[in-house]
Design an enzyme around this catalytic site. Structure first.
Site, short mmCIF file in Angstrom:
data_model
loop_
_atom_site.label_atom_id
_atom_site.label_comp_id
_atom_site.label_asym_id
_atom_site.label_seq_id
_atom_site.Cartn_x
_atom_site.Cartn_y
_atom_site.Cartn_z
N LEU A 220 0.80 -1.23 0.00
CA LEU A 220 0.00 0.00 0.00
C LEU A 220 0.83 1.27 0.00
O LEU A 220 1.65 1.50 0.90
CB LEU A 220 -0.92 0.00 1.22
CG LEU A 220 -1.84 1.23 1.34
CD1 LEU A 220 -2.74 1.38 0.11
CD2 LEU A 220 -2.69 1.14 2.60
N HIS A 221 0.63 2.09 -1.01
CA HIS A 221 1.35 3.37 -1.07
C HIS A 221 0.56 4.38 -1.90
O HIS A 221 -0.18 4.01 -2.81
CB HIS A 221 2.74 3.19 -1.68
CG HIS A 221 2.73 2.75 -3.12
ND1 HIS A 221 2.44 1.47 -3.50
CD2 HIS A 221 2.99 3.43 -4.26
CE1 HIS A 221 2.51 1.37 -4.83
NE2 HIS A 221 2.84 2.54 -5.32
N PHE A 222 0.75 5.63 -1.57
CA PHE A 222 0.26 6.74 -2.37
C PHE A 222 1.48 7.47 -2.90
O PHE A 222 2.56 7.36 -2.33
CB PHE A 222 -0.56 7.72 -1.51
CG PHE A 222 -1.81 7.14 -0.96
CD1 PHE A 222 -1.80 6.36 0.20
CD2 PHE A 222 -3.03 7.37 -1.59
CE1 PHE A 222 -2.97 5.82 0.71
CE2 PHE A 222 -4.20 6.83 -1.08
CZ PHE A 222 -4.18 6.05 0.07
#
Lengths: 434, 396
Positions: free
Chosen positions: A234-236
């Protein structure tokens, strides 16, 4: 018989540790359980409530987060040679036209295409420790931790042991293949090894980051698997570009909602006159109200295997969701070769109108028409989009009302109805006229 | 934001007056009141780009007394039959910060349409290139039909169009002045034949404008400002675009920008913090090479190291002894770095200074990172500058 779809593309390298043998275990000062809890990182603790956006009396200067901390740390990593290239040496221009697509020429090194590490036809896939993930990143690529301070003011501590924290650490790291100056990755709860999927808490973290930066030119983005996410952890992403994105200038048409749903204060619109169809979510009584509505929509998309991209713009006050289908078309051989030859993977930044081109000829000849043509392939068809939209509404408990649509023809930049951000503290660079 | 009618409230009037008196001495108002003709001064930095001064001659031409128009946007003179293309031309000139003349149909207070020659020009701060005000002169154009006038030659004293933007215009929420003189307000009567201004009308407009500049200059010297009708060169160096100046102006650190492509690599920008640190005024150093900071105790080896890095387009951080204007030496933590514009090529070098003898509070950041924050902010500002020095434009 289930056919697993994959495509071949040149992988985007987000971390210097991505292409190594991948063996874990350490002495390398990474972000895994072996190293992170025992080390120290700078911590930026943002204020819990976003009511008072302006000068905090004893607190940090309003441009501290973006200008001093993020850009300063980023420049420091540049000086250390951690980036694969100097993005400011890449020629960039705004393509003449209504929307003003931004094109950049980054010829880069010629990299071999490899099959993607995971299939492109499933939006939710389980986390695999063996594959590259952000716990393997060296701490020198991390700029600071970013977590909720729980108070009325934001504060910054230069050196905090990672064991002493009420929150599992969330970090901001550099993207070693930046699209623009200041390109970073926000990795919520890195030790929890979450796969690439939206959840309410993580999305809210991203919104808070947009709010802390307090600049309309600092956006955050999210790509689901199947919509060109590179890594299933999970990353933005976030970076700074001091011109409006084309998508931010496109008109929107409000979707009237039944009165009972308006208590969150969120306004939903459909994006108009733009090659990729999308939904726009704005306002909300609080950041959390806005975040929750968007998260619900994303969860529906994830659970129903529709790849999508999310753009957080306007300091967290305006969010775009773009369902897309390009990767599947590509895997099924439905995309024309000349589009494939540009090697543009239409993820959130490309869809928003910022396109990095790898061949000089493509850059010189880039036109609004060619950009439109590429992005139109990404969009769901009108029919399919309406279906998806209806399902999202149903799945999230929103009801479209029967009232006459109010057409909002103005581009968002002309409307004066957003929150009154004081011009004096916006830290951005030169701005551009429409 | 327009007031509904009648004079604006006292506080607003004070702010509008301050727009002038903060930059020029109080007597400037009396001087302007002496000038004949119908003209306005507007302040693009204030919300709504309001009129901050209106001449005595306004009433006889337009029927509006000065207090009727103060605080309002100049679009109030336009009406239903005002040619939109003419209005767009004015708007564009305001955005590009250049002078512009156009014959335009305006409306008097009683609603009667009349033709005027409108002459709009920016008033630049002579040294940092900021636009302080716009002046707008209205000269009535007589009714008699006449031959087509010779094409208007833009008066040479005004600079050619530069495609700069005002920062405030880009904020999504700001209802600011990009729409300076625009907006059709539905008011009735039709125009007759379009009119053409005579050479005499144009000269009159120009002469009024020049008188305004003279008045502003005469009284600006008293508060240390100098203004002019064109973006002035300091010591022969091209001035930076005013929008670049605006964004650089927000960076709090002490720094200068130099241009290696010009002879002797002169300083083309200096931050306010730099001026405080060193005791120099902007006028004294713009156009000079940075060596004015050096003195007997400055290490030649360090200077050579800086030069080497500049030549290979690399960044460096050094410690050296530099000197203020008053001769006092200070230990300087200096970071020098090449800065590229949108073309990807080096446009400037940034020199960020820090006095190491003073205790600073950088909210937890190290001094080095604090300095690098300035470098990053400069990079972002300059990156949107195209090779020709103008800003990237999203359309056309």
């Amino acid at each position: 018989m289930e056919v697993k779809l994959t495509i071949k593309r040149v992988p985007t390298v987000l971390s210097n540790y991505q292409e190594e043998g991948g063996g874990a275990g350490c002495g390398r000062n990474c972000l895994g359980d072996c190293c992170l809890p025992a080390s120290k990182l700078p911590l930026y603790a943002f204020k819990a409530s976003n009511q008072n956006k302006f000068a905090q009396e004893d607190g940090l200067p309003t441009d501290f987060f973006l200008n001093s901390l993020l850009l300063g740390q980023w420049e420091d990593r540049m000086a250390q040679g951690l980036f694969r290239y100097d993005v400011t040496a890449c020629e960039t221009k705004v393509i003449p036209g209504e929307l003003g697509f931004v094109a950049q020429l980054n010829e880069g090194r010629h990299l071999k295409k490899r099959p993607t590490e995971f299939r492109v036809d499933r939006v939710l896939q389980p986390f695999h420790s063996a594959k590259f993930n952000f716990t393997k990143v060296g701490q020198e690529e991390v700029l600071f931790r970013f977590e909720n301070g729980g108070g009325d003011s934001s504060y910054f501590l230069a050196n905090v042991p990672n064991t002493e924290s009420s929150h599992p650490p969330s970090v901001v790291a550099i993207n070693v293949s930046p699209i623009e100056y200041g390109h970073v990755l926000l990795i919520p709860r890195v030790l929890d090894r979450l796969p690439q999927r939206i959840d309410p808490e993580s999305f809210l973290l991203a919104l808070h980051m947009a709010a802390e930066a307090a600049s309309p030119y600092f956006r955050l983005g999210y790509n689901s698997l199947g919509a060109f996410a590179t890594i299933n952890h999970l990353h933005f992403q976030a970076y700074y570009l001091s011109v409006p994105f084309p998508v931010e200038k496109a008109p929107t048409k409000k979707i009237p909602l039944a009165k009972c749903e308006l208590k969150s204060g969120v306004k939903v619109s459909k994006l108009m006159n733009f090659p990729v169809r999308g939904l726009v979510f704005e306002r909300g009584n609080t950041l959390k109200d806005l975040g929750d509505v968007v998260t619900n929509a994303c969860i529906w998309l994830q659970d129903n295997n529709v790849p999508f991209n999310v753009l957080i713009s306007d300091s967290g006050q305006k969010i775009f969701i773009f369902p897309q289908c390009y990767a599947e078309k590509q895997a099924l051989g439905e995309v024309s070769q000349d589009l494939l030859d540009t090697q543009v993977n239409p993820a959130v930044w490309e869809i928003s109108g910022h396109i990095v081109l790898k061949r000089r000829a493509d850059f010189e000849e880039a036109s609004e028409a060619s950009a439109w043509r590429l992005l139109a392939e990404v969009s769901l068809s009108e029919e399919r989009f309406e279906e998806v939209k209806a399902c999202i509404f149903q799945g999230t408990g929103l009801t479209e009302s029967d009232e006459e649509d109010e057409t909002n023809e103005e581009s968002p930049y002309a409307s004066s109805s957003s929150a009154p951000v004081a011009s004096s503290h916006i830290p951005e660079g030169c701005l551009v006229l429409q | 934001m327009e007031s509904s009618g009648g004079a604006p409230p006292a506080e607003e009037r004070r702010l509008l007056a301050a727009s002038l008196t903060a930059r020029y001495s109080d007597w400037v108002l009396e001087e302007l009141d002496e000038l004949p003709g119908s003209f306005l001064l507007t302040d693009p930095a204030m919300s709504g780009h309001p009129i901050v001064y209106a001449s005595r001659g306004l009433a006889s031409l337009t029927g509006y007394r000065p207090r009727d128009v103060l605080g309002r946007n100049a679009r109030l003179f336009q009406g239903a039959a005002t040619d939109r293309a003419a209005v767009a031309g004015v708007r564009d000139a305001v955005r590009c910060q250049r002078a512009h003349q156009v014959a335009i149909l305006n409306y008097r207070r009683d609603g009667a349409p009349h033709w005027v020659l409108l002459h709009v020009a920016p008033v630049f701060h002579a040294h940092d290139g900021r636009v302080l005000h716009f002046l707008a002169v209205q000269v009535p154009i007589a009714a008699a039909p006449r031959r087509r006038a010779a094409p208007c030659r833009r008066p040479p004293v005004f600079a050619a169009c530069r495609e700069e933007a005002r920062v405030e215009e880009e904020l999504p929420c700001a209802s600011h002045a990009g729409e300076a003189f625009v907006d059709i307000d539905k008011r009735g009567l039709e125009a007759g034949e379009p009119r053409v201004a005579s050479g005499c009308d144009k000269e009159k407009a120009l002469s009024t404008a020049n008188s305004i500049f003279s008045a502003l200059n005469r009284y600006s010297k008293l508060t240390g400002l100098v203004v002019c009708g064109k973006r002035c060169d300091s010591a022969g160096i091209p001035a930076l675009s005013s929008s670049l100046n605006l964004s650089l102006g927000r960076i709090k650190q002490s720094f200068v920008l130099t241009d290696r492509h010009l002879p002797d690599m002169p300083v083309v920008y200096a931050s306010d913090a730099f001026l405080s640190l060193t005791g120099y005024s902007r006028e004294e150093i713009l156009g000079c090479n940075c060596r004015f900071l050096n003195g007997p105790g400055t290490s030649l080896e360090v200077l050579e190291e800086i030069n080497r890095n500049i030549c290979c387009e690399q960044a460096c951080t050094v410690h050296l002894l530099n000197y203020r204007k008053d001769g006092l030496a200070f230990p300087d933590l200096l970071h020098v770095s090449p800065i590229r514009n949108a073309s990807g090529k080096v446009a400037f070098h940034v020199w960020v200074h820090l006095d190491e003898s003073i205790k600073h509070d950088f909210n937890g950041l190290s001094p080095e990172v604090w300095q690098l924050g300035a470098v990053g902010a400069v990079r972002v500002a300059v990156r949107s500058l195209s090779a020709s020095g103008s800003l990237l434009r999203p359309s056309q």
